[in-house]
Design an enzyme around this catalytic site. Sequence first.
Site, PDB file in Angstrom:
ATOM      1  N   ARG A 122      17.695  41.526   0.396  1.00 51.44           N
ATOM      2  CA  ARG A 122      18.157  41.653   1.666  1.00 51.44           C
ATOM      3  C   ARG A 122      18.985  39.749   1.568  1.00 51.44           C
ATOM      4  NH1 ARG A 122      13.345  41.397   5.541  1.00 51.44           N
ATOM      5  NH2 ARG A 122      14.276  39.763   6.496  1.00 51.44           N
ATOM      6  N   ARG A 132      11.385  40.836  -3.665  1.00 51.16           N
ATOM      7  CA  ARG A 132      11.515  41.584  -2.571  1.00 51.16           C
ATOM      8  C   ARG A 132      12.684  42.159  -2.426  1.00 51.16           C
ATOM      9  NH1 ARG A 132       9.404  40.853   3.872  1.00 51.16           N
ATOM     10  NH2 ARG A 132      11.758  39.311   3.668  1.00 51.16           N
ATOM     11  N   ARG A 170      14.092  29.636   6.592  1.00 49.30           N
ATOM     12  CA  ARG A 170      13.015  30.728   7.188  1.00 49.30           C
ATOM     13  C   ARG A 170      11.811  29.788   7.549  1.00 49.30           C
ATOM     14  NH1 ARG A 170      14.051  36.354   4.519  1.00 49.30           N
ATOM     15  NH2 ARG A 170      12.648  37.166   6.516  1.00 49.30           N
ATOM     16  N   ARG A 175       8.528  34.868  18.666  1.00 50.21           N
ATOM     17  CA  ARG A 175       9.230  34.204  17.399  1.00 50.21           C
ATOM     18  C   ARG A 175       9.032  32.820  17.973  1.00 50.21           C
ATOM     19  NH1 ARG A 175      11.404  37.312  13.416  1.00 50.21           N
ATOM     20  NH2 ARG A 175      11.247  36.169  11.506  1.00 50.21           N
ATOM     21  N   LYS A 210       4.126  41.149   7.379  1.00 47.52           N
ATOM     22  CA  LYS A 210       3.557  41.610   8.674  1.00 47.52           C
ATOM     23  C   LYS A 210       4.701  43.296   8.673  1.00 47.52           C
ATOM     24  CE  LYS A 210       6.706  38.620  10.728  1.00 47.52           C
ATOM     25  NZ  LYS A 210       6.985  38.108   9.436  1.00 47.52           N
TER      26      LYS A 210
HETATM   27  P1  AMP Z   1      12.442  38.930   9.796  1.00 46.40           P
HETATM   28  O1  AMP Z   1      12.677  40.888   9.078  1.00 46.40           O
HETATM   29  O2  AMP Z   1      11.152  39.922  10.760  1.00 46.40           O
HETATM   30  O3  AMP Z   1      12.142  37.959   9.185  1.00 46.40           O
HETATM   31  O4  AMP Z   1      13.511  39.219  10.726  1.00 46.40           O
HETATM   32  C1  AMP Z   1      15.159  37.972   9.941  1.00 46.40           C
HETATM   33  C2  AMP Z   1      15.840  37.737  10.376  1.00 46.40           C
HETATM   34  O5  AMP Z   1      16.079  38.601  12.085  1.00 46.40           O
HETATM   35  C3  AMP Z   1      14.923  36.322  11.142  1.00 46.40           C
HETATM   36  O6  AMP Z   1      15.366  35.365   9.634  1.00 46.40           O
HETATM   37  C4  AMP Z   1      16.057  35.802  12.414  1.00 46.40           C
HETATM   38  O7  AMP Z   1      17.445  34.822  12.126  1.00 46.40           O
HETATM   39  C5  AMP Z   1      16.138  37.106  13.098  1.00 46.40           C
HETATM   40  N1  AMP Z   1      14.934  37.881  13.963  1.00 46.40           N
HETATM   41  C6  AMP Z   1      14.583  38.263  13.879  1.00 46.40           C
HETATM   42  N2  AMP Z   1      13.176  38.216  14.676  1.00 46.40           N
HETATM   43  C7  AMP Z   1      13.670  37.331  15.790  1.00 46.40           C
HETATM   44  C8  AMP Z   1      13.061  37.013  16.927  1.00 46.40           C
HETATM   45  N3  AMP Z   1      12.236  37.453  17.639  1.00 46.40           N
HETATM   46  N4  AMP Z   1      13.782  35.689  17.109  1.00 46.40           N
HETATM   47  C9  AMP Z   1      14.803  35.095  16.747  1.00 46.40           C
HETATM   48  N5  AMP Z   1      16.117  35.871  15.367  1.00 46.40           N
HETATM   49  C10 AMP Z   1      14.994  36.848  15.776  1.00 46.40           C
END
Ligand code: AMP
Length: 215
Positions: free
Chosen positions: A159, A126, A170, A87, A13
């Site tokens: 990360r 990553r 996840r 999400r 993404k």
């Molecule tokens: P990402 O970088 O999109 O993988 O997001 C990293 C983390 O941020 C996720 O594993 C969640 O803990 C939190 N997060 C990001 N976007 C959302 C969302 N729309 N709803 C809830 N938690 C989120």
Amino acid sequence: MRVVLLGAPGAGKGTHCKRIVARYGLLHLSSGDILRRERAEGTALGKKAQSYMDAGTLVPDDLIVEMMSKAIQAARAGGYVLDGFPRTVRQAEALDRALAKGNNGIDVVINLQVNDNVVVERITGRRSCPKCGAVYHVKNMPPKRDGVCDHDGAALVQRPDDTAEVVKNRLATYYEQTEPVVEYYKARRDVRDVPADGEADAVAATLFEELDALK
Ligand code: AMP
């Protein structure tokens, strides 16, 4: 153009949003990036989000909906691509309600489809630059010098939620809470499935074909 980009963690993404932004001049609204910024700045929201993020679970809907509504409002009439949001079905419903008020519909939902083994390989390899945010992969997209950012020489980091253990959580969270969002949209909007196991350039070519057709 307003685009929602869906896909499991590691589907690409972030990578593809950057390309979409460059090609179509859209704003990139990434919930994960915004949360990481809030954490780095030590805000109240960042502190609240911390434990959920580190465990690979979702930050509560109310916090996210408020945060993303602000980001979308700030984008105003301009086009944008939503990355990592919505999400959950509750978030998708809240987004629909917010957009209906301003008469600002989503034009298309792109669903990046990727296999679990590819996700694990991509995410655990990553590495990112804490200074400029550039993202690398130890095998697929290594920096010129091991462990060092090509752009600013900063030491690359993993990360905390990209470890093998957290990736399992996840993925489980994705299947339980985010996959239903695809079905939610399929019943209501134009959803394009894009196979995303392959090389980034090939995936981007398919993605651009879909988006070019909308222009
Ligand atoms: P990402 O970088 O999109 O993988 O997001 C990293 C983390 O941020 C996720 O594993 C969640 O803990 C939190 N997060 C990001 N976007 C959302 C969302 N729309 N709803 C809830 N938690 C989120």
